[in-house]
Design a protein around this motif. Structure first.
Motif, mmCIF file in Angstrom:
data_model
loop_
_atom_site.group_PDB
_atom_site.id
_atom_site.type_symbol
_atom_site.label_atom_id
_atom_site.label_comp_id
_atom_site.label_asym_id
_atom_site.label_seq_id
_atom_site.Cartn_x
_atom_site.Cartn_y
_atom_site.Cartn_z
ATOM 1 N N THR A 2 2.359 10.753 -2.104
ATOM 2 C CA THR A 2 3.293 9.721 -2.543
ATOM 3 C C THR A 2 2.979 9.269 -3.952
ATOM 4 O OG1 THR A 2 3.471 8.950 -0.285
ATOM 5 C CG2 THR A 2 4.188 7.441 -2.020
ATOM 6 N N LYS A 3 3.982 9.196 -4.793
ATOM 7 C CA LYS A 3 3.812 8.739 -6.164
ATOM 8 C C LYS A 3 4.583 7.445 -6.362
ATOM 9 C CE LYS A 3 3.141 13.293 -8.262
ATOM 10 N NZ LYS A 3 3.582 14.226 -9.314
ATOM 11 N N LYS A 4 4.111 6.702 -7.349
ATOM 12 C CA LYS A 4 4.777 5.451 -7.680
ATOM 13 C C LYS A 4 6.225 5.714 -8.065
ATOM 14 C CE LYS A 4 4.504 1.628 -10.870
ATOM 15 N NZ LYS A 4 4.080 1.226 -12.182
ATOM 16 N N ASN A 5 7.116 4.804 -7.668
ATOM 17 C CA ASN A 5 8.537 4.823 -8.011
ATOM 18 C C ASN A 5 9.350 5.862 -7.226
ATOM 19 O OD1 ASN A 5 8.184 2.775 -9.863
ATOM 20 N ND2 ASN A 5 7.704 4.200 -11.529
ATOM 21 N N VAL A 230 -11.291 -3.619 5.594
ATOM 22 C CA VAL A 230 -10.368 -3.273 6.677
ATOM 23 C C VAL A 230 -10.180 -4.469 7.616
ATOM 24 C CG1 VAL A 230 -10.024 -1.823 8.716
ATOM 25 C CG2 VAL A 230 -10.854 -0.802 6.574
ATOM 26 N N GLU A 231 -11.281 -5.074 8.035
ATOM 27 C CA GLU A 231 -11.188 -6.200 8.967
ATOM 28 C C GLU A 231 -10.584 -7.433 8.292
ATOM 29 O OE1 GLU A 231 -11.665 -6.052 12.220
ATOM 30 O OE2 GLU A 231 -12.030 -3.924 11.885
ATOM 31 N N ALA A 261 -6.383 5.523 1.033
ATOM 32 C CA ALA A 261 -6.244 6.501 2.112
ATOM 33 C C ALA A 261 -6.399 5.846 3.482
ATOM 34 C CB ALA A 261 -7.278 7.613 1.938
ATOM 35 N N ILE A 262 -7.357 4.941 3.603
ATOM 36 C CA ILE A 262 -7.572 4.252 4.883
ATOM 37 C C ILE A 262 -6.336 3.447 5.268
ATOM 38 C CG2 ILE A 262 -8.847 2.372 5.989
ATOM 39 C CD1 ILE A 262 -11.352 3.380 4.538
ATOM 40 N N PHE A 263 -5.814 2.666 4.336
ATOM 41 C CA PHE A 263 -4.693 1.790 4.665
ATOM 42 C C PHE A 263 -3.371 2.547 4.775
ATOM 43 C CE2 PHE A 263 -7.615 -1.556 3.094
ATOM 44 C CZ PHE A 263 -7.609 -2.349 4.235
ATOM 45 N N ALA A 264 -3.326 3.768 4.255
ATOM 46 C CA ALA A 264 -2.126 4.588 4.425
ATOM 47 C C ALA A 264 -1.899 4.932 5.894
ATOM 48 C CB ALA A 264 -2.234 5.863 3.593
ATOM 49 N N THR A 266 -2.381 2.786 8.305
ATOM 50 C CA THR A 266 -2.134 1.526 9.010
ATOM 51 C C THR A 266 -0.745 1.017 8.634
ATOM 52 O OG1 THR A 266 -2.968 0.076 7.260
ATOM 53 C CG2 THR A 266 -4.603 1.028 8.755
ATOM 54 N N ASN A 267 -0.482 -0.225 8.971
ATOM 55 C CA ASN A 267 0.799 -0.835 8.601
ATOM 56 C C ASN A 267 0.786 -1.417 7.187
ATOM 57 O OD1 ASN A 267 2.061 -0.258 11.042
ATOM 58 N ND2 ASN A 267 1.233 -2.114 12.011
ATOM 59 N N TYR A 268 -0.232 -1.042 6.399
ATOM 60 C CA TYR A 268 -0.343 -1.540 5.035
ATOM 61 C C TYR A 268 -0.276 -0.358 4.074
ATOM 62 C CZ TYR A 268 -2.257 -5.375 7.764
ATOM 63 O OH TYR A 268 -2.434 -6.362 8.703
ATOM 64 N N SER A 269 0.425 -0.516 3.004
ATOM 65 C CA SER A 269 0.576 0.570 2.037
ATOM 66 C C SER A 269 0.391 0.030 0.627
ATOM 67 C CB SER A 269 1.965 1.210 2.162
ATOM 68 O OG SER A 269 2.156 2.165 1.137
ATOM 69 N N ALA A 270 -0.514 0.653 -0.128
ATOM 70 C CA ALA A 270 -0.749 0.221 -1.506
ATOM 71 C C ALA A 270 0.254 0.853 -2.465
ATOM 72 C CB ALA A 270 -2.166 0.568 -1.926
ATOM 73 N N GLY A 271 0.828 2.003 -2.084
ATOM 74 C CA GLY A 271 1.846 2.644 -2.906
ATOM 75 C C GLY A 271 1.372 3.041 -4.283
#
Length: 666
Positions: A2-5, A230-231, A261-264, A266-271
């Motif tokens: 995934t790339k920005k934009n 994470v917690e 990578a970890i949060f990808a 989960t329900n969280y995405s840094a994008g």
């Protein structure tokens, strides 16, 4: 990847955006490289960093301001302006030490307001404001100024572990900051001691009690930071601090690529743009050998930090300071002593400036062989209450030991300070001041700022090498020596190379020579095999002359011209005078208890503590030795008459070197 934009997928639309602050340009290199990243280093990669998709870039504040002036000979304000001109997409963030701003003491409210105003004008968007003691009184002026001048005010909880630092206590601190109008709150785990379970409990309690965004800042020192993030995020924190992988781990922050990578999953995405991150990581990986201060890798995990709690920004400096004092072997003792001193002083969190205060007192206690035999001025000011309210009460016995009969204050420390701006630069040559920002720099850090102003005033081809560049030359020479020693002898007849013994006052000697070669420009100064190799040239001339001068540290000073045309003598660095000839058993010397810089008075323009002929009582202050960023007052051991001052102001002195000759009086 995934790339920005790129257009988000159906799954991504249901994810909660995770905000990531990148610390590479501030805390990461402060923790790993002793803050030695140059502005040009940043500008060569800032465009790529700006396109990653970070929530903010921490690029200013902390130790960067001091190091820019003192070691790099750079203007920190110019650095900020240049970064802002290139970073069009990402807000810039700084670390602000509350009433201390970017210095090591409290400044008057007028200075706080003007500093914040200029920081906003020059490009800072987000101000992370903290107080080392979590004393809300020390945050009032800074947060008020940030709100007044249009910045984002992020409050801070300096996290630590002690009998008095409970979840309830931290929530109380947070509510007090919320009442000041903060826009968000950061849990600042400067030592890497916040466990995953503690993070879940603390974040959960803050989210329940406050209606503001929560961010977590952890160092990776103990190995817990990734799990803690994470917690903490799962408990409700919406932002975390990370560094690019090649500048992450150890005493820095967790790697951004790993956390993304970890949060990808989960329900969280840094994008974030992973391709851009790869380019940034490669850039700093290649830059590291040119900038880090030691060829010895730092330990990846330091479980001992859970006991001594020394933060990432200080641990590398702590080792080098002990090495300068020729006491590196005492590191384990000093780390244990840190915990004892911290308890004595009411369990302050260890972050600038309290980390320096506690750490330096611990060093003094060990190298002097007696606890609190030497007490730096800053430790006394801390006990006086001039840094704020200690988390736990300091015992009456300890107050008596440090202050005598003096009583600590109970009001806000800055209330005692008169406005500083009106007469701030009366003692400075107006020609050295180019912008209003220079005035603020001088108020905050007078000596480093003045050194920089004088260096800047020289023509570019007349400026001596920066202290940071000389440090690197010293490191390269040391590495070369080690590699040469490891190589097999070229022949049986080969003569062993003389050992390379760099003097501890190498930098002081470099500065001395720069000043004393009258009418000439110092091009290069290298200490090699017992000699200083010096290249000089006449001002404006193109020819370069070279000669060698034997170091007074290595052997008796004798200067010899190398080429015939190099006939200009080199002035020797200052050396301590020999003690007067002993005429009776009552004549002794007061010696330096540590390696440092000698001063005969408490500050510029102030009278000397003593002069020749003075009679002083036992315990009276006679001089100062500056070391480890603190000023250490030296006292008369007995009632005595001063015979002679044996060192000059600004001279680097060794441990046990005579400073003052005295006659002991009955």
């Amino acid at each position: 990847m995934t790339k920005k934009n790129q257009n988000p997928t159906e799954d991504q639309l249901h994810k909660i955006p995770l905000r990531i602050t990148d610390t590479t340009l501030r805390d990461a290199h402060q923790s790993l490289w002793a803050t030695r990243m140059r502005t040009d280093d940043m500008l060569q990669i800032i465009d790529t960093i700006d396109n990653v998709g970070f929530y903010s870039l921490e690029c200013w504040g902390g130790a960067t301001f001091d190091v820019c002036l003192r070691f790099l000979r750079e203007n920190p304000w110019e650095r900020l302006r240049m970064i802002k001109a290139r970073a069009k997409n990402t807000p810039l963030q700084m670390l602000l030490r509350g009433q201390n701003l970017v210095g090591y003491r409290n400044y008057a409210d007028d200075v706080v307001d003007r500093f914040v105003a200029l920081a906003c004008e020059n490009g800072i968007d987000i101000f992370r404001v903290f107080d080392a003691l979590n004393d809300t009184r020390n945050l009032q002026a800074a947060i008020k100024a940030v709100k007044k001048h249009g910045g984002h005010a992020q409050g801070t909880l300096c996290y630590t572990i002690s009998p008095v630092h409970t979840v309830e206590k931290f929530v109380q601190y947070a509510k007090e900051q919320a009442d000041l109008g903060i826009d968000s709150l950061c849990i600042k785990d400067m030592a890497g001691i916040l466990s995953p379970i503690s993070a879940e409990r603390l974040v959960g309690a803050l989210v329940k009690e406050l209606n503001i965004p929560i961010q977590i800042h952890c160092h990776a020192s103990s190995g817990m930071a990734i799990a803690t993030y994470v917690e903490g995020v799962r408990a409700g924190a919406g932002a975390i601090d990370c560094a690019i992988s090649s500048m992450a781990g150890s005493s820095s922050q967790p790697p951004v690529e790993t956390m993304a990578a970890i949060f990808a999953e989960t329900n969280y995405s840094a994008g974030l743009d992973m391709d851009a991150l790869e380019k940034v990581s490669k850039y700093f990986d290649e830059l590291a050998p040119k900038r880090r201060q030691s060829s010895t890798p730092m330990p990846a995990i330091d479980p001992g930090i859970l006991l001594h709690q020394i933060p990432g920004g200080m641990i590398s400096n702590f080792r080098s300071q002990l090495e300068m004092q020729k006491s590196l072997d005492k590191l384990p003792e000093v780390l244990k002593e840190v915990s004892r001193v911290r308890e004595d002083l009411g369990f302050p969190p260890l972050v600038t400036p309290t980390s320096q205060i506690v750490g330096t007192q611990a060093v003094m206690n060990i190298i002097s062989g007696e606890r609190y035999k030497i007490i730096p001025n800053e430790v006394k000011d801390y006990v006086r209450g001039l840094y704020g309210r200690s988390p736990a009460a300091i015992s009456d016995e300890m107050i008596k030991k440090i202050l005598g009969d003096e009583k600590p204050i109970t009001h806000r420390p800055a209330d005692r300070l008169s406005p500083m701006l009106p007469k701030s630069t009366d003692a400075v040559d107006p020609k050295l001041i180019e912008h209003e920002e220079d005035i603020i720099s001088y108020i905050l850090l007078p000596e480093p700022a003045l050194e920089y102003f004088k260096w800047r005033a020289l023509a570019p081809d007349q400026r001596p090498e920066t202290p940071a560049d000389l440090e690197l030359k010293k490191l390269k020479l040391t590495d070369k020596k080690e590699s040469t020693a490891a190589a097999p002898a070229a022949s049986a007849q080969a003569t062993p190379a003389a050992p390379l013994n760099l003097p501890p006052n190498f930098q002081g000697i470099a500065n001395e020579m720069s000043e004393k070669i009258g009418g000439l420009v110092l091009e290069e100064l290298v200490f090699s095999r017992g000699e200083f190799k010096v290249s000089i040239k006449a001002s404006g001339a193109s020819a370069v002359s070279s000669f060698a001068a034997t170091s007074p540290v290595a052997s008796p000073a004798t200067a010899s011209a190398a080429p015939a045309q190099a006939s200009v003598p080199v002035a020797e660095p200052k050396k301590a005078e020999k003690a007067p000839e002993v005429k009776s058993a009552n004549q002794k010397t007061i010696n330096s208890p540590l390696v440092g810089t000698f001063y005969s008075s408490p500050g510029p323009g102030k009278p000397a503590f003593v002069k020749e002929g003075d009679i002083v009582e036992k315990g009276a202050k006679v001089c100062i030795v500056e070391a480890m960023k603190l000023f250490n007052e030296i006292s008369a051991p007995v009632k005595c008459r001063v015979i002679k001052l044996m060192a000059e102001d600004g001279m680097v002195v060794e441990k046990d070197q005579p400073l003052i000759a005295i006659e002991v009086l009955a």
